[in-house]
Design an enzyme around this catalytic site. Structure first.
Site, short mmCIF file in Angstrom:
data_model
loop_
_atom_site.label_atom_id
_atom_site.label_comp_id
_atom_site.label_asym_id
_atom_site.label_seq_id
_atom_site.Cartn_x
_atom_site.Cartn_y
_atom_site.Cartn_z
N THR A 268 2.17 0.94 13.67
CA THR A 268 2.14 -0.12 12.66
C THR A 268 1.30 0.34 11.47
O THR A 268 1.04 1.54 11.32
CB THR A 268 1.65 -1.45 13.28
N ASN A 269 0.88 -0.57 10.63
CA ASN A 269 0.09 -0.18 9.46
C ASN A 269 -1.02 -1.22 9.23
O ASN A 269 -1.14 -2.18 9.98
CB ASN A 269 1.00 -0.03 8.24
#
Ligand code: CTP
Length: 416
Positions: free
Chosen positions: A210-211
């Site tokens: 993810t980020n």
């Protein structure tokens, strides 16, 4: 088009005699924190629960409880005329019935019939009273006449009873107040779809890539569109949204995880949406060889193969074109698509290119190399570009203020 907002609004806060009257003190503070001028008006019964002194100590305005006032004669017409909004919280069965009948029996009921301002009732009473046929009918009639209601919720009531009839959450009441005051023609009857948060691309059932996106800017945008009167769809990967949002009418939350799920949800809404804001940080790559079972250490270091995710903005632009040909409604033809660009270098050149290459109408670019703006922070500073060459650089502001700036540009460039 300038829109009214809660900041600077004159709100008469009508407090009636129920156990939830004590919550009206906190409600008054929340409204004043938003910049409203609140004038508390207590019924005689309300003063049995909370004294005028409590409100007076915390209010910036005088507190009223009597129709006959030596210093200020005919105060009900003055307060009724000056008000931008009358909020009755908590509202007993008595005030609802009195207003339905058009009676002026005390100061609050007199103000209610001496105003042209919008009226919001937040009922709070025992379940038996709330579900009583006469009370239900009174509320229905008032809704038909244009009063807003923030319906009571299920929960703890007086005397340890539990049931429907509890005053709605204060944050929810404030949100409805902001919508009633902020509604404007640019957003009324419009549907706005906003994406928020970073997508999760699974490696195996327990791990994902993810980020750093927190979804805060997307959520702030969805809320601002709600305050301006739009029907809002928030397509989000963030699940810990403030609980009251799940309970708001005209605010639909669609939870997704992956880019593929987000694409499906947004594309599904495309045909009914006037404005789409892709504020989400969509992963550009997903794991091609995602494992259906958990990977184990003893099986060695996995070799992750990546594959591109669907480009949602590109798909939305294609869909708009396709739907414009088939659709009878003008909604799709005039649909405005907004993209975001998180950059760490060469911001203006990259942003200008992205706007052109992606064939979208508006691009909001921010420099995420700075720690105190953008990802996961409370503030942001952006540059907004539109297709017809409009450029606006904002100062560093709260994400709610940035959301308002973005929607202002939409109104200025695409509505007027
Ligand atoms: N976006 C999208 N679909 C993707 C990836 C991104 O719709 N698969 C959207 C984002 O929500 C954002 C915009 O595209 O509104 C820009 O995302 P960004 O990652 O900055 O742009 P890219 O086109 O991926 O370009 P690059 O990563 O090379 O800067």
């Amino acid at each position: 088009m300038p829109h009214k907002s809660i900041a600077g609004a004159n709100i008469v806060l009508g407090v009636t005699g129920g156990i939830a009257a004590y919550k009206a003190v906190e409600l008054m503070r929340l409204l004043e924190k938003e910049g409203a001028f609140v004038t508390p008006v207590l019924t005689k019964a309300a003063t049995q629960f909370v004294s005028e002194v409590t409100f007076a100590a915390l209010s910036s305005s005088k507190v009223y409880s009597s129709l006959i006032n030596q210093d200020e004669p005919i105060i009900h017409t003055k307060l009724g005329k000056n008000a931008d909004l009358i909020l009755v919280a908590p509202a007993t069965a008595n005030i609802i019935g009195t207003y339905r009948s058009g009676l002026a029996v005390d100061l609050l009921s007199s103000i209610l019939i001496a105003t042209r301002a919008p009226v919001i009732f937040c009922p709070a009473m025992h379940t038996e009273m709330y579900e009583n046929a006469a009370v239900v009918e009174n509320m229905q009639v008032l809704k038909q006449r244009g009063s807003e209601f923030v319906d009571a919720e299920f929960g703890a009531l007086a005397r340890n009873d539990v049931g429907k009839g509890r005053l709605a959450e204060l944050e929810k009441i404030v949100a409805v107040v902001k919508r009633v005051l902020g509604k404007n023609e640019s957003f009324d009857k419009k549907t706005v779809t906003v994406t928020a948060g970073g997508t999760k691309e699974y490696i195996d059932p327990v791990r994902f890539i993810t980020n750093r996106s927190s979804g805060k800017q997307g959520i702030a945008l969805a809320l601002e569109a709600y305050y301006r009167g739009a029907e809002v769809n928030l397509v989000t990967t963030v699940t810990n949204v403030p609980p009251y949002l799940r309970d708001l009418e005209h605010f639909n939350i669609i939870e997704v995880e992956t880019a593929q799920e987000m694409a499906a949800a947004v594309c599904n809404l495309s045909e009914v949406t006037d404005m789409i804001v892709m504020a989400a940080a969509v992963a550009d790559f997903k794991v091609k060889n995602e494992s259906k079972t958990k990977l184990h250490r003893q099986d060695g270091v996995p070799n992750l193969e990546l594959a591109p995710t669907i480009d949602i903005l590109k798909r939305l632009v294609e869909l708009r074109k396709k739907n414009s040909l088939n659709s009878k409604t003008s909604k799709v033809k005039s649909q405005v698509i907004v993209g975001f660009a998180a950059e760490t270098d060469d911001l203006s050149r990259r942003a200008a290119n992205k706007l052109k290459n992606k064939n979208i109408d508006m691009l909001v670019a921010n420099d995420v190399s700075k720690e105190d703006i953008g990802f996961d922070s409370e503030s942001n500073a952006v540059t907004i570009y539109t297709l017809n060459g409009f450029v606006k650089q904002t100062d560093k502001k709260s994400k709610s203020e940035i959301a308002a700036e973005i929607l202002d540009v939409y109104e200025l460039e695409f509505i007027n």
